[in-house]
Design an enzyme around this catalytic site. Structure first.
Site, mmCIF file in Angstrom:
data_model
loop_
_atom_site.group_PDB
_atom_site.id
_atom_site.type_symbol
_atom_site.label_atom_id
_atom_site.label_comp_id
_atom_site.label_asym_id
_atom_site.label_seq_id
_atom_site.Cartn_x
_atom_site.Cartn_y
_atom_site.Cartn_z
ATOM 1 N N ASN A 77 0.801 -1.206 0.000
ATOM 2 C CA ASN A 77 0.000 0.000 0.000
ATOM 3 C C ASN A 77 0.846 1.275 0.000
ATOM 4 O OD1 ASN A 77 -2.399 1.266 0.184
ATOM 5 N ND2 ASN A 77 -2.773 0.782 2.352
ATOM 6 N N VAL A 125 5.166 5.813 13.195
ATOM 7 C CA VAL A 125 4.189 6.226 14.203
ATOM 8 C C VAL A 125 3.278 7.292 13.615
ATOM 9 C CG1 VAL A 125 3.834 7.200 16.496
ATOM 10 C CG2 VAL A 125 5.834 5.761 16.060
ATOM 11 N N GLY A 130 1.404 7.612 10.959
ATOM 12 C CA GLY A 130 1.342 7.851 9.512
ATOM 13 C C GLY A 130 1.891 9.187 9.067
ATOM 14 N N GLY A 183 -13.013 -1.597 5.120
ATOM 15 C CA GLY A 183 -11.573 -1.654 4.859
ATOM 16 C C GLY A 183 -10.715 -0.999 5.928
ATOM 17 N N ASP A 226 -0.273 -3.268 17.865
ATOM 18 C CA ASP A 226 0.243 -2.237 16.956
ATOM 19 C C ASP A 226 0.497 -0.942 17.735
ATOM 20 O OD1 ASP A 226 0.457 -0.943 14.107
ATOM 21 O OD2 ASP A 226 -1.010 0.278 15.175
ATOM 22 N N LYS A 273 4.164 1.271 18.764
ATOM 23 C CA LYS A 273 4.297 2.727 18.602
ATOM 24 C C LYS A 273 4.563 3.404 19.940
ATOM 25 C CE LYS A 273 1.368 2.612 14.506
ATOM 26 N NZ LYS A 273 -0.036 2.608 14.037
ATOM 27 N N GLY A 307 -2.915 4.714 5.668
ATOM 28 C CA GLY A 307 -3.233 4.947 4.261
ATOM 29 C C GLY A 307 -1.959 5.102 3.461
#
Lengths: 442, 442
Positions: free
Chosen positions: A16, A133, A135, A188, A202, A206, A312
């Site tokens: 991605n 961390v 995004g 999604g 997750d 971080k 994203g």
């Protein structure tokens, strides 16, 4: 601009984020050259399966399955494969060959960051990982550089968009966890196997990275207390809402001192991930859907918040490219890589040493004297009550009466609170303990 | 840590921020040395009057009135005097002597930044100024470094705490501007002469700095269209509130392209400061009191927001010290100073070339056909209406009837909107144009 250098860029991984990074490297080459002072030439993209379907159409000749050769012959290596191996070995190879490395691999950093930082220091190259961390949100660089003359005392982060989406759904629609998760999967926002997100793993990786940078010490995944959101019920959310709170999954890194460590605990850093009640007027409470935000308290700066898209492909690619341009500038200008400043080993404290406020929900018998007995148990354990509210429920059919008791405490240690709850469970007037939730920001 | 260097730090100016910087340099010397890799020795504080009263008690022997000698003999110079001269000459002297400079002087940077940046580049030293915009909030470094691989398309900033406090007071209490200003002065949020704040000049200097960094070109104060908040009335605030908006003084820097420049205007950057309506659910709408925040839209990162304290001695000192530690690290590690990356001269466009949505309030006669006539004038000028709402007022005593018309337009150019309003004023059915306010974030 007459003698512009070219720097070779190797991309490892084309998921991605990787696909968007490749696209931007190709499409925005001129702007990136202007920012870097060097042309950034994408020499190859290492993948496991060259024929896999990808979001972005990329020149087929760039793809290779030979990551090792690609990484060895690059000035800048971008690692976006994820997982521990072969990512770890490839990064070490790149560093030892004098390349600067940009990675978004939070799991690897949380598990084996210190080895990588040391190798990068030794080789005099830069290892950057802003994308690991939150995004797109520039958070690691501000902590490391902008706040380098200050002392951070606490970091509270919404750093997992999947769980924030699920909790936000539960809060706005009253849905149970399973239904909100199904909705997140349908849209999604959650993967088919959502374990890493919903169990908090997750966020814990971080949290370890945030704690290490904020407190200039090394914290690994095993230093992080971790509790996910799978046990958060619609009833918990409703009770929180009723009391003016919202429930968020927070990654917390906090300095524990003699002043705030409860009764005689140690001094050090508490790093933890758990569902947390926040007052609805707290800046983090307004972070909706899959957005991320990190709230920082520092001695001089006071309260700061950084907000944006936490995941994203395209947003995360922005963070990767920011690191890449910075690394390229450093190569062009000369001078050694940036050194991570670690001054010592501050101990990571167990969660029992941290203090927070708590929300405790109790289903009790409606009898005179119940409130006093419960209040007495809190007092005995040194846990001070801030708010206590009782609601009586009458069931007309069965003529049963019960009372719901909602208690918000002042800051107390995990240990004291656990002992309090244990003692309360032993009372004959208690039907059940309906919720025990931590509270921040009060 | 066996061979730790000492770097000489000269402080020019000892006001609100300077006094806190001096205090932290003295109190936190060990932590700053650990972060910098060098001891930061405060060699002196240049002031006009050694005997002036200050917030912080500082060793008298540090004070001097000879700023020039102090600046010449330092490795790192912190300029917090404000104003153009002698700050400008002292900074140039320091740079030419090879010192790195940290300044918070927004007025000087907005007026003569390019000269200073060029001199610093030539001398290979670092010139940093994080404190000049939005106090404690790390915003310039994220724009310059973290977003260097992205393209910023728009920056919206609440960068003046005084005006945000005043507008927030007006919004929450219904007060008129003069009363809210008096309250701000009483609480120390506004100065006795509030001109620089309320006329928007302070925000305009910050807008020029934000625009220069965001769009890699040079924008000076004269490129910034500036409109303060003195004409914002309690009625404007009430009308905005009623329509679901809040009024903020925004510093805006925005890329104008063929797609968004209205009818055939130029391409370039619009830099402007003016009171602006924001939807109440916009992240900037929640920025209350004297807090600051900067909202950034970038092509890949999407929407980002940075929030924190925009003023105050201690918070602003945090930003100064972050810059100081970064500059010290650079001196210790060696290597040239950071170069500002400017790639070209993007034109600054006049405000008439920018497009926003508008809120227009009209007091009109309550007659059939009025709405149609007004809608026709908007259409004639190419201004598309998004929302139109009419409220009828009946005065029982005089039996007069009038109607209040509230219009929110789609994005339109300043020029088209001004022509529309001019034409509407000429209609016989118009009693008055009660507000014309720009809208962002819709």
């Amino acid at each position: 601009m007459s003698e512009v250098r070219t720097l070779k860029v190797a991309l490892l991984g084309c998921g991605n984020v990787g696909a968007q990074v490749a696209r931007i490297l190709l499409d925005d080459a001129d702007a990136l050259a202007a920012r870097s002072g060097a042309r950034l030439e994408l020499t190859g993209i290492a993948v496991r399966n060259i024929d896999a379907e990808r979001d972005v159409e990329l020149p087929r000749e760039l793809f290779t399955t030979d990551a090792d050769t690609l990484a060895k012959d690059a000035d800048l290596v971008i690692e976006l494969m994820g997982g521990i191996e072969p990512a770890r070995s490839l990064i070490l190879t790149a560093i030892q060959n004098g390349a600067c490395v940009v990675t978004g691999n939070k799991a690897l950093l949380a598990q084996d960051g210190p080895t990588l930082y040391e190798e990068a220091d030794k080789a005099g190259v830069q290892l950057s990982y802003e994308a690991a961390v939150a995004g797109a949100i520039p958070i690691l660089r501000p902590i490391r550089d902008s706040l380098s003359g200050d002392r951070i005392t606490r970091v509270l982060g919404i750093v997992n968009g999947t769980t924030n989406f699920i909790l936000d759904q539960m809060d706005s629609t009253g849905a149970q966890f399973a239904d909100a998760l199904a909705e997140a999967q349908r849209l999604g926002y959650a993967e088919a196997d959502p374990t890493a997100d919903v169990e908090g793993y997750d966020a814990a990786a971080k949290a370890a990275i945030l704690a290490s940078l904020s407190f200039h010490s090394r914290f690994a995944l095993e230093d992080v207390y971790c509790e996910g959101i799978t046990k958060v019920s619609a009833e918990d959310i409703a009770a929180a809402k009723d009391a003016g709170f919202v429930i968020k999954l927070l990654a917390i890194a906090e300095k524990i001192t003699k002043e705030n460590n409860g009764n005689g605990g140690g001094e050090g850093i508490s790093v933890r991930v758990h569902p947390t009640l926040l007052p609805r007027e707290h800046p983090l409470a307004a972070v909706r859907g899959a957005f991320n935000a990190v709230f920082i308290e520092a001695e001089n700066a006071g309260e700061l918040m950084f907000y944006g898209q936490g995941a994203g492909g395209t947003p995360t690619a922005s963070a990767v490219l920011g690191d890449l341009v910075s690394a390229a500038r450093r190569v062009v200008l000369g001078g050694p890589g940036r050194t991570e400043t670690t001054t010592g080993h501050v101990p990571a404290l167990p969660v029992s040493a941290s203090t927070t406020s708590y929300y405790v929900g109790l289903d009790v018998a409606d009898q005179p004297g119940v409130l006093a007995r419960i209040a007495h148990i809190f007092a005995e354990h040194g846990v001070s009550i801030e708010i206590m509210r009782q609601t009586i429920h009458r069931d007309a059919a069965s003529k049963n009466e019960s009372a719901e008791l909602k208690i918000v405490t002042h800051r107390a240690s995990e240990a004291a609170l656990a002992a309090t709850v244990e003692a309360i469970k032993g009372l004959d007037v208690i039907n059940s303990v309906t919720s025990v939730l931590r509270v921040e920001g009060v």
